[in-house]
Design an enzyme around this catalytic site. Structure first.
Site, short mmCIF file in Angstrom:
data_model
loop_
_atom_site.label_atom_id
_atom_site.label_comp_id
_atom_site.label_asym_id
_atom_site.label_seq_id
_atom_site.Cartn_x
_atom_site.Cartn_y
_atom_site.Cartn_z
N ARG A 255 0.74 -1.27 0.17
CA ARG A 255 -0.04 0.07 0.08
C ARG A 255 0.93 1.21 -0.01
O ARG A 255 1.79 1.33 0.80
CB ARG A 255 -0.98 0.08 1.20
CG ARG A 255 -2.17 -0.89 0.93
CD ARG A 255 -2.97 -0.27 -0.04
NE ARG A 255 -4.32 -1.00 -0.25
CZ ARG A 255 -4.43 -1.94 -1.12
NH1 ARG A 255 -3.29 -2.16 -1.96
NH2 ARG A 255 -5.49 -2.47 -1.43
N GLU A 284 -2.51 8.13 -6.55
CA GLU A 284 -2.58 7.29 -7.57
C GLU A 284 -3.64 7.76 -8.39
O GLU A 284 -4.72 8.07 -8.02
CB GLU A 284 -2.60 5.74 -7.25
CG GLU A 284 -1.67 5.11 -6.46
CD GLU A 284 -1.81 3.59 -6.18
OE1 GLU A 284 -2.80 3.13 -6.37
OE2 GLU A 284 -0.90 3.25 -5.65
N HIS A 304 0.78 0.24 -9.86
CA HIS A 304 -0.12 -0.61 -8.94
C HIS A 304 -0.59 -1.81 -9.93
O HIS A 304 -1.82 -2.05 -9.99
CB HIS A 304 -1.53 0.24 -8.59
CG HIS A 304 -2.06 -0.33 -7.26
ND1 HIS A 304 -2.55 0.21 -6.47
CD2 HIS A 304 -2.13 -1.70 -7.11
CE1 HIS A 304 -3.16 -0.45 -5.58
NE2 HIS A 304 -2.70 -1.59 -5.85
#
Length: 430
Positions: A255, A284, A304
């Site tokens: 994370r 993000e 990601h």
């Protein structure tokens, strides 16, 4: 206030329940599993402001990825919602305690991308040690490498892996998979995880340390595999970076909020951290042109995507749809397989004792229009539509559907609820 919400009504005598994919538009995997018990809508939204009113008023189930966030304020906009399924393992983008207060079960899919995330983690680690990315970039930029001296220069910083110590923070599913892979490459592996019971280190042949400081001090490379919560935000910060070995590597595929990117950028510039690889970021979608990492050296970033493979994507979407199906055909939360707020939900709500006709007057003779079977498009720029199956263009539904009445939330029963665990070992990455 605790929300009092009834079981999901299902069967030939009840309207077909509405399930919405909040932040996506492809329902081809979910439809075969849900088509006989629900109408599936896709919203393609990035916030609840972009979600159609019909979904906010009538959806009993929601599927979502990591690209949308649901706060308490967002959750309160959903008037009939009973279950949210995160298509992935992490659920830090959902306020699960508030969801429990409102009578909404939150589930995840913890196991589908374990292998992909672990493989991607090892790929990042190997990249840092063997400098493959930078060697490729040098050739792309036209660097001519012929003599031994030129090789030494362009490959400066490459290191042998055998005998190095890899420190794993969080030994959940992904952490364990990384440990097994790392041992095969010759790493000495140690881990820090205060939530695991004793003995797993013996089963896996690992070394356990009792404090984060011990792990940072003894590790040549640190990799993060824990969920994000209010207690471990910026776990890697200016203070903990200084506890790491001089010139250590850092990898994060868990994370983004676990790492203070300002502290990391400074440590990379000063050489306190030799190199870092991040698949997740504080903001993000990530861009090298913005944020504190834009000028940081010896940094590898990916978008990601460590969790992704076609196989993993299909598996997690299928399991998410099956969890929604269990909610519709069974009993919440008892029928659910991966409910992450079950204790809080059970303590905070009493929907099972409610008469559905009281909470949903449309089931007691009020006018109600049923959706035709298929997929409903309620994307931000479109109007509601339904089709028999899935096709690019959708047939419009009438906007004249009668409103569905929803009662105010019942007052809290005032019970003492069991606090949520600080960390769930199933929440490693996605």
């Amino acid at each position: 206030m605790s929300g009092v919400r009834p079981p999901i009504m299902n069967g030939p005598m009840h309207p077909r329940p509405l399930v919405a994919l909040l932040d996506g538009r492809d329902c081809t995997v979910e439809m075969p599993i849900l088509k006989d018990v629900a109408t599936v809508a896709f919203c393609d939204a990035q916030s609840t402001q972009e979600i159609h009113e019909k979904v906010l008023n009538e959806a009993v189930g929601a599927l979502m990825y990591h690209t949308i966030t649901l706060t308490r304020e967002d959750l309160e906009k959903f008037k009939a919602l009973r279950i949210i399924v995160r298509i992935g393992s992490g659920f830090d983008n959902i306020d699960i305690k508030s969801a429990g207060d409102l009578g909404i079960a939150v589930c995840n899919v913890p196991a589908a991308s374990v292998e992909e995330t672990a493989d991607s983690t090892l790929c990042h680690i190997l990249n840092l040690y063997r400098r493959t990315t930078w060697l490729h970039q040098a050739l792309r930029e036209g660097t001519r490498v012929q003599s031994v001296e030129q090789i030494r220069e362009v490959a400066s910083g490459a290191a042998r892996i055998r005998g190095e110590t890899l420190g794993i923070i969080g030994l959940g599913r992904v952490g364990q998979a990384v440990a097994l892979r790392a041992k095969a490459f010759g790493f000495n592996v140690l881990f820090y995880d205060p939530y695991l019971s004793d003995g797993i280190e013996r089963a896996l042949g690992l070394q356990r340390v009792s404090t984060l400081q011990d792990l940072l001090f003894h590790s040549d490379c640190v990799t993060l595999h824990c969920g994000l919560n209010e207690h471990n935000h910026h776990l890697i910060n200016d203070f903990t970076v200084k506890q790491m070995r001089q010139g250590a590597f850092l990898v994060n595929t868990a994370r983004g909020g676990l790492v203070d990117e300002k502290a990391l950028a400074q440590a990379l510039k000063e050489g306190r951290i030799r190199g870092a690889a991040l698949d997740v970021h504080e903001s993000e979608p990530f861009s090298f042109s913005q944020g504190p990492l834009k000028d940081a050296p010896n940094l590898i970033c990916t978008p990601h995507a460590a969790w992704y493979s076609e196989q993993a994507s299909i598996e997690m979407r299928e399991e998410a749809a099956r969890e929604i199906r269990r909610a519709i055909t069974g009993r919440i939360p008892d029928s659910l397989k991966n409910c992450v707020n079950k204790d809080h939900l059970t303590a905070a709500t009493h929907w099972a004792s409610m008469d559905p006709a009281v909470v949903h007057p449309e089931l007691n003779g009020a006018a109600y229009s049923r959706y035709p079977p298929g997929v409903v498009s309620v994307a931000p720029t479109g109007i509601p539509a339904a089709v028999e199956g899935i096709v690019p263009s959708a047939m419009s539904l009438s906007h004249g559907l009668p409103p569905v009445a929803h009662p105010p939330h019942a007052p809290s029963p005032g019970q003492t609820v069991k606090p949520e665990a600080d960390r769930d070992h199933t929440t490693d990455q996605l």
